[in-house]
Enzyme design. Sequence first.
Site, PDB file in Angstrom:
ATOM      1  N   LYS A   1       1.250  -8.195  11.956  1.00  0.00           N
ATOM      2  CA  LYS A   1       0.834  -8.291  10.559  1.00  0.00           C
ATOM      3  C   LYS A   1       1.272  -9.617   9.951  1.00  0.00           C
ATOM      4  O   LYS A   1       2.450  -9.967   9.947  1.00  0.00           O
ATOM      5  CB  LYS A   1       1.406  -7.126   9.747  1.00  0.00           C
ATOM      6  CG  LYS A   1       0.914  -7.075   8.312  1.00  0.00           C
ATOM      7  CD  LYS A   1       1.285  -5.770   7.656  1.00  0.00           C
ATOM      8  CE  LYS A   1       0.810  -5.704   6.218  1.00  0.00           C
ATOM      9  NZ  LYS A   1       1.048  -4.379   5.606  1.00  0.00           N
TER      10      LYS A   1
ATOM     11  N   ARG B   1       0.822  -1.200   0.000  1.00  0.00           N
ATOM     12  CA  ARG B   1       0.000   0.000   0.000  1.00  0.00           C
ATOM     13  C   ARG B   1       0.865   1.262   0.000  1.00  0.00           C
ATOM     14  O   ARG B   1       1.946   1.278   0.561  1.00  0.00           O
ATOM     15  CB  ARG B   1      -0.909  -0.034   1.233  1.00  0.00           C
ATOM     16  CG  ARG B   1      -2.020   0.995   1.271  1.00  0.00           C
ATOM     17  CD  ARG B   1      -2.893   0.744   2.497  1.00  0.00           C
ATOM     18  NE  ARG B   1      -3.897   1.768   2.687  1.00  0.00           N
ATOM     19  CZ  ARG B   1      -4.176   2.334   3.850  1.00  0.00           C
ATOM     20  NH1 ARG B   1      -3.524   1.953   4.927  1.00  0.00           N
ATOM     21  NH2 ARG B   1      -5.120   3.255   3.954  1.00  0.00           N
TER      22      ARG B   1
ATOM     23  N   ARG C   1      -3.905   1.704  14.109  1.00  0.00           N
ATOM     24  CA  ARG C   1      -3.002   0.993  15.002  1.00  0.00           C
ATOM     25  C   ARG C   1      -3.700   0.775  16.343  1.00  0.00           C
ATOM     26  O   ARG C   1      -4.542   1.573  16.768  1.00  0.00           O
ATOM     27  CB  ARG C   1      -1.720   1.805  15.245  1.00  0.00           C
ATOM     28  CG  ARG C   1      -0.864   2.025  13.998  1.00  0.00           C
ATOM     29  CD  ARG C   1      -0.126   0.768  13.606  1.00  0.00           C
ATOM     30  NE  ARG C   1       0.829   1.021  12.546  1.00  0.00           N
ATOM     31  CZ  ARG C   1       0.557   0.981  11.249  1.00  0.00           C
ATOM     32  NH1 ARG C   1      -0.682   0.688  10.856  1.00  0.00           N
ATOM     33  NH2 ARG C   1       1.489   1.213  10.346  1.00  0.00           N
TER      34      ARG C   1
END
Length: 319
Positions: A183, A118, A317
């Site tokens: 992640k 991204r 976050r």
Amino acid sequence: MRNITIPLKLISLLADGEYHSSKQFGAILGMSRTAINKHLQTIRYWGVEVFTAPGKGYRLYAPLQLLDESVIHARLPASRLAVLSVIDSTNQYLIGRIGTTKPGDACVAEYQTQGRGRRGRQWVSTFGNNLYLSLYWRFEKGLAAAGGLSLMVGIVIAEVLQRLGAEEVRVKWPNDLYLNDRKLAGILVELSGKVSDVAHVVIGAGINLAMRESTVGKIDQEWINLQAAGITIDRNTLATELTDTLRQALQQFERNGLAPFVSRWQALDNFFGRPVKLLTEEQEIKGISRGIDAQGVLLLEQEGTLHAYLDGEISLRGQ
């Protein structure tokens, strides 16, 4: 691209994780030890960890399960999944073929030299340790019909991973998968077309299966792979299951949009009900995550009031 036949052959020989001598390599490949070492440097550059032991030869840190085109095509209805060794980017591979591809055409690769994430970031793509998959689709009703697509794709990938044994995988708005609050995978959706005309879409996914920290440079957030969590998933099975399931889900999404998937998102949302912060270029916004609405907008509770935030230059976050 230079000839990579010999490096790929070396990887196939080393993939079993056992020791192999330079004499054995020389006999099979018909070249000197010096020449072999040059090709070994290439595969090390690709992120393949090759160790040398005096008197024993060469071996990998751990065995590699390579993508097997014959297995993938045997398992996947209608096939149309290209199995690539080294490519600049799986997304770019399909983007360059728009006009000749059909909706649902896909590709997987062992290694990407220019994997994209991204906002133009690099997606670290070591050889043979992860899954890099891209799939092409077209929306006859234009770009507007693709709203919320990355969320739907995240749901599908998470559900497939859970079905294959990674039961704790979760989604993170708008385009990541998490495991143990780190992640695990990223999704990149690239669109072209006009609002009212046919939209061409390439969906890319990178999933960390066994990538080791020692093989990559600095990544700007905490990440994890399935192997570190004690989970092993067959790469060929994952490629076929994801491709088949995404094709089916895209048909539903094209008919009904994101709405049928919203309740599934809430069940998978890594941060639902938790304090989070939204990072923009100008500010940091704190609140309690309350999932998404039918358009895929993030809902954030602040002092008892729900506020909606659209995807864009926003990063979510945990606090």
